[in-house]
Design an enzyme around this catalytic site. Sequence first.
Site, PDB file in Angstrom:
ATOM      1  N   LYS A 280     -66.591 -44.972 -31.114  1.00  0.00           N
ATOM      2  CA  LYS A 280     -66.258 -46.279 -32.044  1.00  0.00           C
ATOM      3  C   LYS A 280     -66.040 -45.885 -33.541  1.00  0.00           C
ATOM      4  O   LYS A 280     -66.356 -44.666 -33.927  1.00  0.00           O
ATOM      5  CB  LYS A 280     -67.517 -47.075 -32.332  1.00  0.00           C
ATOM      6  CG  LYS A 280     -67.806 -47.939 -31.018  1.00  0.00           C
ATOM      7  CD  LYS A 280     -68.954 -48.796 -31.115  1.00  0.00           C
ATOM      8  CE  LYS A 280     -69.367 -49.523 -30.046  1.00  0.00           C
ATOM      9  NZ  LYS A 280     -68.363 -50.653 -29.650  1.00  0.00           N
ATOM     10  N   ARG A 354     -70.798 -53.031 -18.874  1.00  0.00           N
ATOM     11  CA  ARG A 354     -70.393 -53.618 -17.710  1.00  0.00           C
ATOM     12  C   ARG A 354     -70.766 -52.351 -16.580  1.00  0.00           C
ATOM     13  O   ARG A 354     -71.070 -52.860 -15.153  1.00  0.00           O
ATOM     14  CB  ARG A 354     -68.889 -54.045 -17.620  1.00  0.00           C
ATOM     15  CG  ARG A 354     -67.961 -52.902 -17.825  1.00  0.00           C
ATOM     16  CD  ARG A 354     -66.538 -53.536 -18.147  1.00  0.00           C
ATOM     17  NE  ARG A 354     -66.515 -54.238 -19.592  1.00  0.00           N
ATOM     18  CZ  ARG A 354     -65.526 -54.719 -20.063  1.00  0.00           C
ATOM     19  NH1 ARG A 354     -64.407 -54.838 -19.371  1.00  0.00           N
ATOM     20  NH2 ARG A 354     -65.380 -55.103 -21.204  1.00  0.00           N
TER      21      ARG A 354
HETATM   22  N1  BES Z   1     -71.848 -53.154 -27.189  1.00  0.00           N
HETATM   23  C1  BES Z   1     -70.195 -53.431 -27.420  1.00  0.00           C
HETATM   24  C2  BES Z   1     -69.885 -55.166 -27.585  1.00  0.00           C
HETATM   25  C3  BES Z   1     -70.147 -55.327 -29.108  1.00  0.00           C
HETATM   26  C4  BES Z   1     -69.099 -55.011 -29.928  1.00  0.00           C
HETATM   27  C5  BES Z   1     -70.917 -56.295 -29.384  1.00  0.00           C
HETATM   28  C6  BES Z   1     -69.402 -55.458 -31.116  1.00  0.00           C
HETATM   29  C7  BES Z   1     -71.190 -56.712 -30.643  1.00  0.00           C
HETATM   30  C8  BES Z   1     -70.439 -56.466 -31.697  1.00  0.00           C
HETATM   31  C9  BES Z   1     -69.541 -53.130 -26.174  1.00  0.00           C
HETATM   32  O1  BES Z   1     -69.983 -51.904 -25.313  1.00  0.00           O
HETATM   33  C10 BES Z   1     -68.226 -52.871 -26.195  1.00  0.00           C
HETATM   34  O2  BES Z   1     -68.072 -51.581 -27.045  1.00  0.00           O
HETATM   35  N2  BES Z   1     -67.144 -53.533 -25.754  1.00  0.00           N
HETATM   36  C11 BES Z   1     -65.777 -53.378 -26.050  1.00  0.00           C
HETATM   37  C12 BES Z   1     -65.137 -53.383 -24.832  1.00  0.00           C
HETATM   38  C13 BES Z   1     -63.710 -53.199 -24.779  1.00  0.00           C
HETATM   39  C14 BES Z   1     -63.567 -51.444 -24.986  1.00  0.00           C
HETATM   40  C15 BES Z   1     -63.054 -53.664 -23.477  1.00  0.00           C
HETATM   41  C16 BES Z   1     -65.348 -54.150 -27.313  1.00  0.00           C
HETATM   42  O3  BES Z   1     -65.756 -55.431 -26.986  1.00  0.00           O
HETATM   43  O4  BES Z   1     -64.536 -53.671 -27.933  1.00  0.00           O
HETATM   44 MN    MN Z   2     -69.404 -50.107 -26.099  1.00  0.00          MN
END
Ligand code: BES
Ligand code: MN
Length: 495
Positions: A280, A354
């Site tokens: 990230k 997931r």
């Molecule tokens: N934990 C995150 C989701 C999240 C992001 C929650 C920002 C709260 C605030 C999750 O694991 C994630 O990173 N999801 C990705 C999925 C994508 C790679 C398909 C996302 O939402 O960007």
């Molecule tokens: Mn994630």
Amino acid sequence: MQYQTTSANPVRRRSACAIVGVFKDGKFGAAAAAFDDASRGALTRLVKDGEVTGAAGEAHLIPAPEGIAAARVLVVGCGPRDRFDDKAYRAAVSAAVARLSRTRLKDAMWTLSADGVDGVDPYYLGRQSAETAAAAVYRFDEQKGKTAGPKVRLETITAIADTRASANRLLEGLRDGDGVAAGIRFTRDLANRSPNVCHPTHMAQEARRLAARHKRLEVEILSAAQMKKLGMGALLSVAQGSEQPPRLIVLRYRGAAASQAPVVLVGKAITFDTGGISLKPPPNMDEMKFDMGGGGAVLGTLAAIAELGPKTNVIGVVPACENMPSGRATRPGDIVTSMSGQTIEVLNTDAEGRMILCDALTYSRRFKPAAIVDVATLTGACVIALGNQYTAVFSHSDDLARSLLEAGDRVGDPAWRMPVNDEYGESLKSNFADFANVGAREGGSSVAAAFLSRFTEGLNWAHLDIAGSAWKGGREKGSTGRPVSLLTEFVLSRC
Ligand code: BES
Ligand code: MN
Ligand code: ZN
């Protein structure tokens, strides 16, 4: 907090402080009118002087005028009378308790419960009062060197009801609300704790502590070796990049005969989500300590249920691990075999929630659940869609979705339904595995739900995305403890 209720006349009841609500433009409800009469117009004079306007959030603490048995009166603004709903009621509770928490007063009398809120049963008025009062005094300072501010002294609240019957209902609600508040506090503490402290082993220890405190709770913790034996290749593929060992926490509440099919709650607990090799970007990455919010809420719900003691069976299943980049971490392109036997191509290691949920869902089949609800801070897309107001609900079952939405509405922990069907799953196609872990960006929350639905065939399943509702960012950064209240109410409503 200790709660009492009475339908006796509040004007003649002694207490350190009587809390009286005044509506916008100085309008009085029944309780305020009684106080005004008994004090020969003392409230009316405050309104005339412009000191009290009744605007929401207002709180004036004054020595009690003659004619009132309480020692002090706290006048709280309630906003427009014709818009006094449960939300405005909660804001009034919050303002009153916040004001009192800056004093040394130990007991107070709450009169707004006598006026009530249109369409809200006294039980739910009590539930919401107790949960809101607890939230108003919540502090998280266990990791601060010097604790900020004085301790809250308020110990007892006596709430006034208009009849004996509603006093009883109100008290039930206040007591249940206090039990739910304990679960919410547990969840918030866990999530607010820094990620070097709150790791999977810590969460497992906290679950053990809960089980030690309540005789109807039983805990089982699975290690990586046990997960490997079970074939949890998806969960382990997330955990493998971290120095912290993963844990699968199973917390069971037995309130009914073993023959009664349980409600199973499955909670995502990524104790820190760096994104893994699909790292990230730096801004706000610290907030990914809240990525265990689903698992935290499941444990907190079990804590609340154990306090309330309903005659039903509930099982919490919490897959806990860290998502880190390292020489052992999963690479984009890796293919893993889930416990269900389906293979998954990991195209993005940041779609890890997931991956751990799918194996936890498959594992949960052994409990033959009457209903299974997973709870996860799953997608950024959910935050974009709903903000932090609503939890997103996904389900193939209209009945299950409705009972979750209604439960949330009754307790002021609202949720909104979003679509899930396999059209959203089409973009998960992979040339090399059964499917990939990511698909289209558009409708990302529903794509994630469609992924999960491939592991819940034949189950009475719902998925809650709490990416927006589980915590607040900015100046008030911190866990909200949602959706513990919704989940607890959902479980109670099935008894
Ligand atoms: N934990 C995150 C989701 C999240 C992001 C929650 C920002 C709260 C605030 C999750 O694991 C994630 O990173 N999801 C990705 C999925 C994508 C790679 C398909 C996302 O939402 O960007
Ligand atoms: Mn994630
Ligand atoms: Zn995550």
